[in-house]
Scaffold this motif. Structure first.
Motif, PDB file in Angstrom:
ATOM      1  N   ASP B 346       0.820  -1.220  -0.106  1.00 64.27           N
ATOM      2  CA  ASP B 346       0.046  -0.004   0.039  1.00 64.27           C
ATOM      3  C   ASP B 346       0.777   1.253  -0.089  1.00 64.27           C
ATOM      4  OD1 ASP B 346      -2.040  -1.756   0.247  1.00 64.27           O
ATOM      5  OD2 ASP B 346      -3.249  -0.638   1.783  1.00 64.27           O
ATOM      6  N   LEU B 347       1.695   1.057   0.816  1.00 62.64           N
ATOM      7  CA  LEU B 347       2.965   2.562   0.966  1.00 62.64           C
ATOM      8  C   LEU B 347       3.390   2.531  -0.431  1.00 62.64           C
ATOM      9  CD1 LEU B 347       4.331   1.794   4.397  1.00 62.64           C
ATOM     10  CD2 LEU B 347       2.616   3.314   3.721  1.00 62.64           C
ATOM     11  N   LEU B 348       4.045   1.642  -0.948  1.00 54.17           N
ATOM     12  CA  LEU B 348       4.855   1.802  -2.341  1.00 54.17           C
ATOM     13  C   LEU B 348       4.087   2.093  -3.433  1.00 54.17           C
ATOM     14  CD1 LEU B 348       7.119  -1.370  -1.668  1.00 54.17           C
ATOM     15  CD2 LEU B 348       7.861   1.296  -1.700  1.00 54.17           C
ATOM     16  N   GLY B 349       2.746   1.846  -3.424  1.00 61.71           N
ATOM     17  CA  GLY B 349       2.009   2.702  -4.543  1.00 61.71           C
ATOM     18  C   GLY B 349       0.920   3.649  -4.092  1.00 61.71           C
ATOM     19  N   MET B 350       1.451   4.162  -2.816  1.00 62.34           N
ATOM     20  CA  MET B 350       0.569   5.355  -2.191  1.00 62.34           C
ATOM     21  C   MET B 350       0.278   6.437  -3.358  1.00 62.34           C
ATOM     22  SD  MET B 350       0.870   6.944   1.436  1.00 62.34           S
ATOM     23  CE  MET B 350      -0.077   5.963   2.519  1.00 62.34           C
ATOM     24  N   ASN B 351      -1.158   6.647  -3.576  1.00 64.61           N
ATOM     25  CA  ASN B 351      -1.453   7.666  -4.563  1.00 64.61           C
ATOM     26  C   ASN B 351      -2.871   8.282  -3.941  1.00 64.61           C
ATOM     27  OD1 ASN B 351      -3.295   5.930  -4.754  1.00 64.61           O
ATOM     28  ND2 ASN B 351      -3.165   5.610  -6.949  1.00 64.61           N
ATOM     29  N   PHE B 352      -2.959   8.606  -2.664  1.00 63.24           N
ATOM     30  CA  PHE B 352      -3.956   9.166  -1.933  1.00 63.24           C
ATOM     31  C   PHE B 352      -3.494   9.898  -0.899  1.00 63.24           C
ATOM     32  CE2 PHE B 352      -3.864   4.929  -0.268  1.00 63.24           C
ATOM     33  CZ  PHE B 352      -3.904   5.114   1.163  1.00 63.24           C
ATOM     34  N   TYR B 353      -4.258  11.081  -0.479  1.00 62.56           N
ATOM     35  CA  TYR B 353      -3.792  11.534   0.855  1.00 62.56           C
ATOM     36  C   TYR B 353      -4.951  10.735   2.034  1.00 62.56           C
ATOM     37  CZ  TYR B 353      -1.510  15.784  -1.305  1.00 62.56           C
ATOM     38  OH  TYR B 353      -0.756  16.537  -1.756  1.00 62.56           O
ATOM     39  N   VAL B 354      -4.296  11.151   3.048  1.00 58.60           N
ATOM     40  CA  VAL B 354      -5.142  10.636   4.311  1.00 58.60           C
ATOM     41  C   VAL B 354      -5.943  11.583   4.627  1.00 58.60           C
ATOM     42  CG1 VAL B 354      -3.528   9.041   5.438  1.00 58.60           C
ATOM     43  CG2 VAL B 354      -3.256  11.376   6.139  1.00 58.60           C
ATOM     44  N   GLU B 355      -7.127  11.286   5.386  1.00 64.63           N
ATOM     45  CA  GLU B 355      -8.081  12.175   5.923  1.00 64.63           C
ATOM     46  C   GLU B 355      -7.595  13.303   6.461  1.00 64.63           C
ATOM     47  OE1 GLU B 355     -12.672  11.195   6.920  1.00 64.63           O
ATOM     48  OE2 GLU B 355     -11.253  10.631   8.378  1.00 64.63           O
ATOM     49  N   GLY B 356      -8.030  14.667   6.196  1.00 61.81           N
ATOM     50  CA  GLY B 356      -7.610  15.897   6.768  1.00 61.81           C
ATOM     51  C   GLY B 356      -6.405  16.508   6.099  1.00 61.81           C
ATOM     52  N   VAL B 357      -5.928  15.946   4.977  1.00 62.17           N
ATOM     53  CA  VAL B 357      -4.961  16.702   4.059  1.00 62.17           C
ATOM     54  C   VAL B 357      -5.761  17.217   3.151  1.00 62.17           C
ATOM     55  CG1 VAL B 357      -2.983  16.623   2.538  1.00 62.17           C
ATOM     56  CG2 VAL B 357      -3.043  15.160   4.526  1.00 62.17           C
ATOM     57  N   THR B 358      -5.711  18.436   2.715  1.00 63.87           N
ATOM     58  CA  THR B 358      -6.580  19.206   1.657  1.00 63.87           C
ATOM     59  C   THR B 358      -5.745  19.336   0.307  1.00 63.87           C
ATOM     60  OG1 THR B 358      -5.822  21.290   2.593  1.00 63.87           O
ATOM     61  CG2 THR B 358      -7.955  20.570   3.315  1.00 63.87           C
ATOM     62  N   GLY B 359      -6.707  19.837  -0.598  1.00 66.86           N
ATOM     63  CA  GLY B 359      -5.803  19.642  -1.935  1.00 66.86           C
ATOM     64  C   GLY B 359      -5.923  18.308  -2.808  1.00 66.86           C
ATOM     65  N   ASP B 360      -5.597  18.493  -3.819  1.00 66.48           N
ATOM     66  CA  ASP B 360      -5.143  17.070  -4.902  1.00 66.48           C
ATOM     67  C   ASP B 360      -3.988  16.744  -5.155  1.00 66.48           C
ATOM     68  OD1 ASP B 360      -8.194  16.713  -5.030  1.00 66.48           O
ATOM     69  OD2 ASP B 360      -8.307  18.533  -6.464  1.00 66.48           O
ATOM     70  N   ILE B 361      -3.552  15.731  -5.334  1.00 57.66           N
ATOM     71  CA  ILE B 361      -2.277  15.300  -5.534  1.00 57.66           C
ATOM     72  C   ILE B 361      -2.094  15.333  -7.202  1.00 57.66           C
ATOM     73  CG2 ILE B 361      -0.653  13.326  -5.924  1.00 57.66           C
ATOM     74  CD1 ILE B 361      -1.932  12.176  -3.569  1.00 57.66           C
ATOM     75  N   PRO B 362      -1.342  16.419  -7.713  1.00 58.05           N
ATOM     76  CA  PRO B 362      -1.342  16.315  -9.367  1.00 58.05           C
ATOM     77  C   PRO B 362      -1.261  15.185  -9.851  1.00 58.05           C
ATOM     78  CG  PRO B 362       0.270  17.763  -8.179  1.00 58.05           C
ATOM     79  CD  PRO B 362      -0.491  16.850  -6.912  1.00 58.05           C
TER      80      PRO B 362
END
Lengths: 310, 363
Positions: B346-362
């Protein structure tokens, strides 16, 4: 007065500072190109100016001397370019690229032992109460002297190119060096002076990066600013005031996109990051759609070497 | 192995096959080659790799020949550089940035007898490609704890480089650790889209500071964000990234994540010398000594320092995992259940923020 969480006053004040290195380097390069010489070594001259200025400032303790040292370092490197292209008639494109590689290497060598040192600070010009005026204060009266110097240079270069004999000769050399030569002007000497001026301006721009913007020395600190300066010259179609617009546009968008992100705006940063380049392409398309090559405003002899025996 | 000219790739392949046979029984001398994404003088990421390389030279002396190239851009250029290294007789090539991933696999296919080692990647398309990485997120958790405790504005910042799992992981670990000690904390993320551009990194730090951020972590390679933080006169703190960056002690640099590559390089080159080399996928962290936490300075109150050190020691002992449930994804969907720790995949393919972080990952 915030737009999307960004204070426009702070933004404008920041972009004026951010744009100084590319503005200085692009102004110098514009003069060089107006004399008919294409010097692609801006990045090399900038980074040598960055380390030259840094070493001078650290050794003497004076940031003003640092900027002079940066200008000198840039000019010295450009003198090599002038020697190769004006005396030995080497190809300007290849020599300019070599200059960049050489500058990167030499600056890295000269910078050994200067990592992690803090340079003497370049303070803001004291305008007293003027700096406290809302809106205008931070934008007009809250900067260090180099910001004002860069703006003064825009006006000075514009005036010299437009209204003085020296400017006319420089342009004549850039537009038709055979005719200028026939009139008795020393084409290569004039170009040599233009190249040295361009080197000094690029060097000063580099010194601004290492003395004010980042303030520290790190290998490769200019990280491509010289190439942006070259793009700005084309964007500006070789005119000083347009260079200013171009530099503020490139610098401004780079600051704006970082600020938008920090403010949590939803505008995708990729579009903003590529905007200046898209605009450059657009400008080129628009201005070159007119009356042939002359319409772009490019000096007719750009990149051509001159030899009197021809 | 003196070859004046290599006229055909066939001759080359033969030559390499010959050296490959010797490899299985160990070697007398190894030529180890390294490509760096920035200059050695960056004071961060590349500097630390070079420290590791110098440790290799010191350990093996004249049994190893070192070659390296600095500031190799990610992309097609890297393929050219690695091909040249392989042609030049390198027995093992270390590529030290994520963005070399496709190139290293492409080159590895052409040189089956040269060993390739890719830092922070996950693609091992060929038997001669190994990957190695460090659990930087463990260090991020320690930074996040300090950030959560130290911030006065409750705004902490993160200068991100590229939207890759390693960076997203860092942001999440930083935020989670900060939120744990300070529920009011918010994180602002700025994507610089560069590993190394001091002026831009300084601008990013400046933009964060203008937004009221007073603790800045960076995922870029230079010391510029610390230089920018230093201008604030002690109001803004930051962390050494990749290297100790001790010149900014005691403030703004209050601690640091130090990458310690030397032991890994020595182990791998040693294995090549004695013939025990095998393809591997290494991911060590604070426990394995690949990630070190730099000295926590006196700018941090003693009780926060003790808390941070306890977290560090807990991670080292394996009793604490920075990603321990319950954790939701940014969109509110469940990721980890109560007490569950994040699987490495999960970590090595992490492409999401956890709850509470705002904004989007480009994207």
């Amino acid at each position: 007065m915030d737009f999307g969480g960004i204070n426009p006053v702070t933004l404008i004040a920041t972009l004026m500072v951010t744009s100084v290195p590319i503005l200085l380097a692009a102004l110098g390069e514009a003069v060089v190109e107006r004399s008919g010489v294409l010097n692609l070594g801006v990045e090399g001259m900038m980074i040598l100016g960055a380390i030259g200025g840094f070493i001078t400032a650290v050794q003497t303790g004076s940031p003003v001397l640092g900027f002079l040292g940066g200008a000198l370092a840039g000019a010295v490197l450009s003198a090599i370019f002038a020697l190769l292209t004006q005396v030995f008639l080497a190809n300007q494109v290849a020599t300019g690229l070599a200059l960049t590689l050489f500058g990167l290497g030499v600056s890295s060598l000269a910078g050994q032992g200067y990592n992690g040192i803090k340079p003497p600070a370049t303070g803001k010009v004291p305008f007293g109460p003027l700096a406290d005026i809302p809106v205008l204060g931070p934008i007009l009266f809250g900067h260090d002297w180099v910001v004002y110097f860069s703006l003064a240079m825009v006006a000075a270069i514009w005036w010299v190119l437009r209204s003085t004999r020296a400017g006319l000769i420089l342009r004549a050399v850039g537009e038709n060096h055979d005719a200028a030569h026939a009139l008795g002007y020393r084409v290569n000497r004039i170009r040599l002076l233009a190249i040295l001026f361009g080197g000094a301006m690029a060097g000063m721009g580099g010194a601004y990066v290492s003395l004010v913007r980042v303030p520290q020395w790190t290998d490769g600190i200019t990280a491509g600013a010289g190439w942006i300066a070259l793009a700005i010259v084309v964007f500006a179609s070789w005119r000083p005031w347009r260079v200013l617009i171009g530099a503020y546009l490139f610098g401004g968008i780079s600051v704006l996109q970082l600020n938008l992100q920090a403010a949590g705006s939803a505008i995708p940063v990729e579009y903003l990051s590529m905007a200046p380049y898209l605009i450059t392409i657009l400008v080129l398309v628009v201005i070159s759609s007119g009356k042939g090559k002359a319409a772009t405003g490019a000096p007719a002899e750009l990149g051509h070497n001159f030899h009197a025996s021809r | 192995m003196k070859r004046r000219t290599l006229l055909t790739t066939a001759a080359l392949a033969l030559g390499l096959a010959a050296s490959g046979q010797a490899m299985a029984q160990g070697m007398d001398k190894v030529k180890a080659c390294f490509i760096y994404v920035g200059p050695i003088g960056d004071g961060g990421w590349t500097f630390q790799h070079h420290q590791g390389v110098m440790a290799v030279q010191e350990t093996f002396g004249d049994k190893v020949e070192i070659q390296y190239q600095e500031s190799v851009p990610e992309g097609a250029d890297a393929e050219r550089v690695m091909t040249q290294m392989a042609l030049g007789g390198c027995n093992i090539v270390f590529a030290t940035s994520f963005g070399y991933m496709d190139q290293i696999n492409a080159v590895a296919a052409k040189f089956p007898d040269v060993k390739f080692e890719h830092a922070t990647g996950y693609k091992r398309d060929h038997a001669n490609v190994s990957t190695f990485n460090a659990r930087f997120y463990e260090g991020r958790a320690v930074e996040g704890l300090i950030a959560g405790r130290m911030t006065k504005s409750n705004k902490i910042g993160y200068i991100a480089s590229f939207p890759i799992p390693e960076v997203v992981m860092g942001i999440n670990a930083y935020y989670l650790a900060a939120k744990k000690v300070n529920p009011a904390v918010e994180v602002s993320v700025v994507w610089a889209f560069t590993w190394f551009d001091p002026a831009k990194e300084a601008d990013a730090a400046k933009a964060l500071i203008e937004q009221g951020v007073d603790v800045i972590a960076s995922h870029t390679d230079s010391t510029a964000p610390l230089a920018e933080a230093a201008k604030s006169g002690g109001k803004v703190i930051g962390f050494g990234q990749a290297s100790d960056m001790a010149e900014y002690k005691p403030s703004p640099r209050v601690t640091s994540i130090i990458d310690n590559w030397g032991p890994y390089y020595i182990e791998r080159i040693g294995a090549l010398l004695d013939g025990t080399y095998a393809q591997a996928d290494i991911w060590a962290g604070i426990k394995g000594g690949e990630v070190l936490i730099g000295e926590i300075t006196e700018a941090v109150p003693a009780e926060v320092k003790a808390e941070a050190e306890a977290l560090r020691d807990g991670i080292a002992a394996g009793t604490v995992h920075p990603f321990t449930g319950p954790i939701n994804k940014q969109d509110g969907s469940a990721w980890l259940a109560e007490g569950q720790t994040a699987p490495d995949g999960d970590l090595l393919g992490m492409n999401f923020y956890v709850e509470g972080v705002t904004g989007d990952i480009p994207q």
